[in-house]
Design a protein around this motif. Structure first.
Motif, mmCIF file in Angstrom:
data_model
loop_
_atom_site.group_PDB
_atom_site.id
_atom_site.type_symbol
_atom_site.label_atom_id
_atom_site.label_comp_id
_atom_site.label_asym_id
_atom_site.label_seq_id
_atom_site.Cartn_x
_atom_site.Cartn_y
_atom_site.Cartn_z
ATOM 1 N N SER A 200 0.845 -1.193 0.000
ATOM 2 C CA SER A 200 0.000 0.000 0.000
ATOM 3 C C SER A 200 0.879 1.241 0.000
ATOM 4 O O SER A 200 2.054 1.187 0.364
ATOM 5 C CB SER A 200 -0.928 0.014 1.224
ATOM 6 N N ILE A 201 0.286 2.367 -0.419
ATOM 7 C CA ILE A 201 0.977 3.654 -0.393
ATOM 8 C C ILE A 201 0.041 4.684 0.221
ATOM 9 O O ILE A 201 -1.158 4.443 0.394
ATOM 10 C CB ILE A 201 1.395 4.102 -1.808
ATOM 11 N N SER A 202 0.566 5.854 0.520
ATOM 12 C CA SER A 202 -0.234 6.892 1.148
ATOM 13 C C SER A 202 -1.168 7.553 0.137
ATOM 14 O O SER A 202 -0.907 7.547 -1.074
ATOM 15 C CB SER A 202 0.672 7.964 1.767
ATOM 16 N N HIS A 203 -2.232 8.138 0.647
ATOM 17 C CA HIS A 203 -3.154 8.897 -0.198
ATOM 18 C C HIS A 203 -2.423 10.058 -0.865
ATOM 19 O O HIS A 203 -2.680 10.390 -2.037
ATOM 20 C CB HIS A 203 -4.314 9.415 0.657
ATOM 21 N N GLN A 204 -1.494 10.666 -0.153
ATOM 22 C CA GLN A 204 -0.728 11.793 -0.698
ATOM 23 C C GLN A 204 0.094 11.363 -1.910
ATOM 24 O O GLN A 204 0.131 12.057 -2.926
ATOM 25 C CB GLN A 204 0.186 12.365 0.379
ATOM 26 N N SER A 205 0.757 10.203 -1.820
ATOM 27 C CA SER A 205 1.553 9.715 -2.945
ATOM 28 C C SER A 205 0.668 9.366 -4.134
ATOM 29 O O SER A 205 1.000 9.663 -5.281
ATOM 30 C CB SER A 205 2.359 8.482 -2.528
ATOM 31 N N TYR A 234 5.960 8.564 -7.982
ATOM 32 C CA TYR A 234 5.810 8.416 -6.533
ATOM 33 C C TYR A 234 5.426 6.993 -6.140
ATOM 34 O O TYR A 234 5.195 6.734 -4.964
ATOM 35 C CB TYR A 234 4.728 9.375 -6.022
#
Length: 324
Positions: A200-205, A234
């Motif tokens: 998973s990755i961040s919402h920002q990325s 990203y």
């Protein structure tokens, strides 16, 4: 699967297919963008009487790839014919490979597309399902459409999946865009590179990457001056860097110089997208300088091939189909 009951394709035919290399991702367009490049593999398939399989292979992979029914090309032909209710008889296959293998330039997608186009052309006209069928089948065999679509249709391809159907839209590429590739002398498994990605990755990325992907389509189509900003990634390149340290180092050097450099596909090839003649000249000089072997430090350097390429706008072509 027993195919003995299926009708054989007619003997006495020769089909030659040419398919371009492709670069997927292009930085932020992970698993969705692909670009066709002017490196080409050529596949010739001749149908013979009997059941003998003859396989001639030259160029990339000729020292390691099989020359029997286990080769990806033969497996793809067999699967295509079976799904359409036919089987092969004897075949003479001549594969001339120019696209480097295991370098992130779409060699497997090119092999599959060439095989399926050849298989379809060998069928009676009324049994040929068309290019869209080739796209679906090739995407299933490859596992994703991002390399298949530009290999088949040319240009810039934006691809996605809806339920069980693969979809793609072709975007014209600005005539000012010219690619440069630096291809290292070693391979990298796509599966190994993909295994390094986080779950998973961040919402920002994700939001940042979405914006750059949208900008990248605009840059490639109409505004090459935005290529550097548009190729900022990203999602994946940073996580994969440790699997291709030399490529990651070259990528960083080129981007520090203001060039729109990315990892091609899963790597380890580095792709630079230039937007004007001056930038192209600068990119070639810098890439050649950074990849040149140091005479005093051979052990620390890998070998590179640096090439200026063009965008392929047409995709795969059947160059010859004749009856003997």
């Amino acid at each position: 699967m027993d195919t003995a009951h299926l009708p054989r394709i007619a003997a006495g035919q020769t089909v030659t297919v040419r398919v371009p290399a492709t670069s997927a991702n292009l930085g932020p367009g992970f698993d969705s963008l692909g670009l066709a490049l002017s490196l080409y593999d050529t596949l010739t398939v001749e149908t013979l009487e009997g059941d003998e399989l003859l396989f001639e292979l030259s160029g990339e992979g000729s020292d390691s790839l099989p020359r029997d029914a286990s080769h990806l090309t033969v497996r793809s032909i067999d699967q295509a014919l079976t799904s359409l209710g036919y089987r092969r008889g004897g075949l003479r296959i001549v594969a001339q490979n120019v696209i480097p293998h295991g370098r992130g330039l779409g060699s497997s997608a090119a092999a599959i597309v060439a095989a399926l186009l050849a298989a379809q052309a060998l069928l009676p006209a009324e049994a040929q399902p068309g290019t869209r069928w080739v796209f679906q089948q090739a995407s299933e065999l490859e596992g994703h459409p991002d390399n298949v679509a530009p290999a088949l249709f040319g240009g810039l391809a934006v691809s996605w999946q809806e339920d069980d159907e693969y979809c793609s839209a072709k975007v014209p590429v600005n005539s000012g865009v010219h690619p440069v590739v630096a291809v290292p002398g070693h391979e990298l498994s796509t599966e190994a590179a993909r295994a390094m990605l986080p779950s998973s990755i961040s919402h920002q990325s994700a939001a940042a990457n979405s914006g750059r992907t949208a900008l990248l389509i605009h840059a490639l189509a109409t505004a090459p001056e935005y290529l550097f900003a548009a190729t900022e990634d990203y999602l994946h390149q940073g996580y994969r860097a440790r699997a291709m340290a030399d490529s990651a180092e070259l990528l960083e050097t080129l981007r520090e110089a203001g060039l729109a450099a990315v990892i091609s596909g899963a790597g380890p090839t580095v792709l630079v997208l230039t937007g004007n003649p001056d930038e192209l000249s600068s990119a070639l000089r810098l890439v050649e300088r950074e990849t040149a072997a140091d005479p005093g430090d051979f052990a620390a350097k890998i070998s590179w091939r640096v090439q200026q390429l063009e965008i392929d706008h047409d995709g795969a072509k059947i160059e010859l189909h004749r009856w003997l």
